[in-house]
Design an enzyme around this catalytic site. Structure first.
Site, mmCIF file in Angstrom:
data_model
loop_
_atom_site.group_PDB
_atom_site.id
_atom_site.type_symbol
_atom_site.label_atom_id
_atom_site.label_comp_id
_atom_site.label_asym_id
_atom_site.label_seq_id
_atom_site.Cartn_x
_atom_site.Cartn_y
_atom_site.Cartn_z
ATOM 1 N N TYR A 15 0.831 -1.340 0.079
ATOM 2 C CA TYR A 15 0.062 -0.028 -0.113
ATOM 3 C C TYR A 15 0.824 1.274 -0.011
ATOM 4 C CZ TYR A 15 -3.621 -3.134 0.760
ATOM 5 O OH TYR A 15 -4.819 -4.107 0.542
ATOM 6 N N TYR A 143 -12.214 -6.205 7.582
ATOM 7 C CA TYR A 143 -10.768 -6.505 6.662
ATOM 8 C C TYR A 143 -10.638 -8.125 6.712
ATOM 9 C CZ TYR A 143 -6.585 -6.701 4.797
ATOM 10 O OH TYR A 143 -5.391 -7.130 4.005
ATOM 11 N N ASP A 248 -13.013 -14.514 11.921
ATOM 12 C CA ASP A 248 -11.652 -14.241 11.414
ATOM 13 C C ASP A 248 -10.801 -13.822 12.619
ATOM 14 O OD1 ASP A 248 -9.443 -13.102 10.435
ATOM 15 O OD2 ASP A 248 -10.165 -11.966 8.665
ATOM 16 N N LYS A 277 -1.239 -14.681 11.530
ATOM 17 C CA LYS A 277 -0.420 -13.316 12.176
ATOM 18 C C LYS A 277 0.584 -13.881 13.499
ATOM 19 C CE LYS A 277 -1.973 -9.273 9.829
ATOM 20 N NZ LYS A 277 -3.437 -8.995 9.644
HETATM 21 C C1 LIG Z 1 -3.941 -9.433 8.390
HETATM 22 C C2 LIG Z 1 -5.473 -10.001 8.259
HETATM 23 C C3 LIG Z 1 -5.659 -10.748 7.198
HETATM 24 C C4 LIG Z 1 -4.852 -11.341 6.007
HETATM 25 O O1 LIG Z 1 -3.803 -11.799 6.566
HETATM 26 P P1 LIG Z 1 -2.384 -12.027 5.462
HETATM 27 O O2 LIG Z 1 -1.588 -12.973 6.170
HETATM 28 O O3 LIG Z 1 -1.926 -10.494 5.376
HETATM 29 O O4 LIG Z 1 -2.827 -12.470 4.300
HETATM 30 C C5 LIG Z 1 -7.199 -11.381 7.469
HETATM 31 N N1 LIG Z 1 -7.930 -10.896 8.280
HETATM 32 C C6 LIG Z 1 -7.520 -9.980 9.432
HETATM 33 C C7 LIG Z 1 -8.386 -9.673 10.372
HETATM 34 C C8 LIG Z 1 -6.176 -9.659 9.423
HETATM 35 O O5 LIG Z 1 -5.925 -8.755 10.181
#
Ligand SMILES: *Cc1c(COP(=O)(O)O)cnc(C)c1O
Length: 428
Positions: A15, A143, A248, A277
């Protein structure tokens, strides 16, 4: 050409404008909370390198596990073969996840874990003969990653993918839950926002495979904390309509919000969960999608018979060994005490920001501290200030925020909060 000149000339950054990337720091070492630049200046990584490095960088136990694994086997394919690191990590995840989420699919990044979850949901519905259920419901402000299907469930306007709206498949967006984490809950659906979900499911349930959302904390979509009770109501409605719930927890998992998983605030267990993450403590990329025996069994018994996904580097042994060691750290140290102490200190030290001009809101949940501004904040300003303040911050949209490693000392955390406040003051 110097290294930095080459970088500016040839390498894309996330970005970031390719012609004007702004200030760029050449990092040669990372240890604990510290990032060291080539010239020796040090900065505290207040971002945990995007939510990942919860135990600090280059953690001795995690790097030792990786080195040991490297000696034996950096990688083998996962089709028809298996290995101890994948099995050991699976055991740990089954133990940590709420009862029932015990069928685990490994992948290489968060976005891919989301793709896998969405596929699981569609294949589950197909297995039940619901072939029309191909779309998804979600809440605004979310997101879920940068791959195409994940993009389609990110916020359609303030998300990072508004540009592509015409090219993305249509999903069903609900208003974000209106009652915030700290506000009083009410069961009145017209006030708590569940009426919108109810209405959607009553008219469109036969088109929807699953509801996907970030439980309690919306991260990169706006750093918003909403009331956990919304999740219980949403799950009940989805259950009544045969719609799966996907959480998520890629950003929120492993203690960040003050609970091991954000869903623990709500005592709601989804049908599918995505992790990433902090899974390896920020040492190497790895993600996982876990689901229930019921979802796995339906897919297994379906006509398709297999889940249609299989990344080349699935269950990479080096990454799995890092994750095992990182999860061990959660039981070796008192992460909950660390996160609570960070929360208390941030609440105290960020509170004065409320009074500053240009500040819209200040909020803290677990080891996440946010100063929301009235105007967009230029990340380049923060990047340029970092070597002087000794704190690495990367604001996005209107948010100046931090989510430091859990091991940060009280002194270092004070440097982070004061750097955030200087940034507020430095913004005209
Ligand atoms: C970072 C993130 C993603 C994507 O993960 P990547 O490893 O960057 O592909 C998906 N959902 C949430 C909530 C995130 O913070």
């Amino acid at each position: 050409m110097t290294a930095l000149e080459f970088d500016a000339r040839h390498l894309w950054h996330p970005y970031t404008n390719v012609l004007n990337p702004g200030p760029m720091h050449l990092i040669t070492e990372a240890e604990g909370v510290w990032l060291t630049r080539e010239d020796g200046t040090r900065m505290i990584d207040a971002m945990s390198s995007w939510w990942c490095a919860v135990h600090g960088h280059r953690h001795p136990a995690i790097t030792a596990a990786m080195q040991e694994q490297l000696r034996q086997m950096p990688h083998v394919m996962f089709g028809g073969l298996t290995h101890r690191p994948a099995i050991d990590l699976g055991r740990k995840l089954v133990e940590l996840l709420p009862y029932g989420l015990d069928r685990i699919f490994y992948s290489d990044s968060g976005s891919v874990a989301i793709e896998v979850a969405l596929k699981m949901a569609v294949q589950f519905q197909m297995a039940l003969g619901h072939t029309g259920r191909m779309q998804f419901a979600t809440i605004r402000g979310g997101y879920h990653g940068d791959t195409w299907k994940a993009m389609s469930v990110c916020d359609p306007e303030n998300g990072m993918h508004g540009l592509f709206s015409g090219a993305l498949s249509i999903q069903h967006f609900l208003p974000r839950p209106p009652i915030s984490f700290d506000q009083e809950w009410t069961d009145d659906p017209t006030l708590n926002g569940l009426d919108a979900l109810e209405e959607l499911l009553e008219t469109k349930a036969d088109q929807i495979a699953a509801l996907i959302l970030e439980p309690v904390v919306q991260g990169a979509g706006g750093m918003y904390f909403y009331h956990p009770k919304w999740l219980k109501g949403a799950q009940d409605l989805c259950k009544a309509h045969g719609i799966l719930v996907i959480f998520d927890e890629i950003a929120t998992g492993f203690g960040r919000t003050g609970e091991l998983f954000a869903m623990n605030h709500a005592e709601v267990v989804p049908d599918i969960i995505c992790l990433g993450k902090a899974l390896t403590g920020g040492h190497i990329t790895l993600a996982a999608t876990a689901t229930t025996e019921d979802v796995a069994r339906r897919i297994g018994e379906s006509e398709a018979s297999v889940l249609m996904h299989g990344p080349t580097y699935m269950a990479n042994p080096l990454a799995c060994s890092a994750a095992v060691a990182s999860l061990e750290q959660l039981s070796v140290r008192d992460w909950r005490a660390e996160v609570n102490a960070i929360a208390d200190q941030m609440k105290q030290e960020l509170a004065p920001a409320c009074e500053l001009p240009g500040v819209a809101d200040v909020r803290v949940l677990g080891a996440i501290g946010v100063i929301e501004m009235e105007q967009w904040v230029d990340p380049a300003v923060a990047h340029a200030l970092a070597p002087d303040t000794g704190v690495w911050l990367r604001p996005f949209a209107r948010n100046i925020y931090c989510m430091p490693p859990y091991i940060i000392s009280a002194n270092d955390l004070s440097r982070v909060t004061s750097a955030m406040i200087s940034l507020v003051k430095g913004i005209p």
